[in-house]
Write an enzyme that holds these catalytic residues in place. Sequence first.
Site, mmCIF file in Angstrom:
data_model
loop_
_atom_site.group_PDB
_atom_site.id
_atom_site.type_symbol
_atom_site.label_atom_id
_atom_site.label_comp_id
_atom_site.label_asym_id
_atom_site.label_seq_id
_atom_site.Cartn_x
_atom_site.Cartn_y
_atom_site.Cartn_z
ATOM 1 N N SER A 58 0.973 -1.200 0.131
ATOM 2 C CA SER A 58 0.061 -0.089 -0.007
ATOM 3 C C SER A 58 0.821 1.265 0.035
ATOM 4 O O SER A 58 1.647 1.417 -1.041
ATOM 5 C CB SER A 58 -1.133 -0.122 1.175
ATOM 6 O OG SER A 58 -2.043 0.904 1.076
ATOM 7 N N SER A 59 0.859 2.099 0.977
ATOM 8 C CA SER A 59 1.725 3.207 0.973
ATOM 9 C C SER A 59 3.153 2.747 1.050
ATOM 10 O O SER A 59 3.923 3.595 0.319
ATOM 11 C CB SER A 59 1.511 4.238 2.347
ATOM 12 O OG SER A 59 2.223 5.154 2.439
ATOM 13 N N SER A 118 1.756 -21.263 0.084
ATOM 14 C CA SER A 118 2.393 -20.319 0.981
ATOM 15 C C SER A 118 1.578 -18.827 0.995
ATOM 16 O O SER A 118 1.754 -18.069 1.954
ATOM 17 C CB SER A 118 3.643 -20.158 0.794
ATOM 18 O OG SER A 118 3.993 -19.519 -0.200
ATOM 19 N N SER A 134 -9.321 3.756 10.640
ATOM 20 C CA SER A 134 -9.750 3.935 9.201
ATOM 21 C C SER A 134 -8.622 4.915 8.543
ATOM 22 O O SER A 134 -7.931 5.672 9.001
ATOM 23 C CB SER A 134 -11.077 5.117 9.360
ATOM 24 O OG SER A 134 -10.740 6.136 10.155
ATOM 25 N N SER A 175 -3.775 -15.078 11.800
ATOM 26 C CA SER A 175 -4.420 -15.823 12.866
ATOM 27 C C SER A 175 -4.597 -14.604 13.945
ATOM 28 O O SER A 175 -5.236 -14.846 14.919
ATOM 29 C CB SER A 175 -3.583 -16.682 13.403
ATOM 30 O OG SER A 175 -2.325 -16.480 13.788
#
Length: 454
Positions: free
Chosen positions: A148-149, A384, A417, A410
Amino acid sequence: MDKFQSRVLGLASLSLALFAALPARGASLQKVNQSDWGAAGLPSYVNMYIYVPDKLATKPPIVVAPHHCQGNGQGTFSEMSSLVSIANTRGFIMIFPEATGQNCWDAGSKRSLNHGGGGDTGAIVQMVKYTLAKYSGDAGRVYSVGGSSGGIMTEALLGVYPDVFMAGVSLMGVPCGCWAEGYNDVTGTGSSAQWSGPCGGGNVTKTGQQWGDLVRSYYPGYTGHRPRLQHWHGTADTILSYKNMAEDVKEWTNLLGLSETADGTDTPKSGTTRRSWKSSCGYTVFEAFSMDGVGHSVPFDGPAVAAYFGLDTAGGQDPETAACPGAVPGGSDPGGAGGAAGTGGEGGAAGTGGAGGAAGTGGAGSAAGTGGAGGAMESASSGSVGSGGAIDAGSGGGNGQDASSGAGDSTGEESSSSGCSCALGSDARGSGAQTGFLLAALGLLLGRLKRRPR
């Protein structure tokens, strides 16, 4: 000495041997003072965290791991625990930069998109320089990985500082320079919301030549090696639109001197399509992985990242350098590289004075299915993907970002947000209980021996 004493001493010796064989757990994530790594003149909100294994490799490689939006160094250290575990055995150093208190990384301001201009990119590069000097690191083996960023920052680092980075893995990233379009940087310092609506929405389109010229403008006159890149994106990503994948292909094939048409296409795992491009020496320089139906939740796979960077084995060269001697920095051709990445050659003709080959001659690591995991994030068909968790963000939220728990994870971690979460299971294996048991047993045995009448 009677038989009882012999047995007790034998057990005591065995206990001591087992205790000595327990793995050392001295290494930990450490924050480096800004005055130490040289933050003067750079964004004051950027901090450096570093992980140095107890046993370093000779000339240790360096992996930079920028966080996702609203992330931090400690969180990314935990999220990438599978890669940290490999660092422990292979002896490479990891840097976890942190844009403290910021929404996302600044990959859109003029100062960040300018070689030597400072900004967040300049701060991270300064951390790399500090680490190379302090730990006698390998300047020809510096890498970046993020989601992402963090993926956006990875592509910015590779584009703006091609003399520093050898390769990168971008999960859900965007083309270098895309983030500057409509960038919300009211102050002009990169310290505002740090969000680009047009780019995030996939509404920034250019020709390959336009993308290439844009990135080359960030480091005018540079003719050296361009880093290889592996880009992963889900086709259902609505946070950082999958449409950015097509723009990424145009940009990096142009930078690397390649056709936009892939040299090969395959499906390393059901639902995942890989396109790959090779350099003139036959080495894969760019890979684009599309994951059908996957949103902003591409899984992180530490072993596959290590394989792509060539860090799954101890020592040696970067795999691209080894495969293309003389064509990339650090090659064996005395008329070619002549040094580590970024130590020479800028502004000269390709292949002269240490440039190490024309842009586009770099490579990307072996393809999935060749020589084992082969660097593909899927690790062939081993399943994997998702085994450790996911760099993950769901729909909605401020700036169009809201994290959900990682696929296959898990822990079920979530960020607030307008952030993205990398929720990975821990690889740590505590030895405190084992140590305590052995010491207690040893104490009881020796105490019994001492009290036994002679």
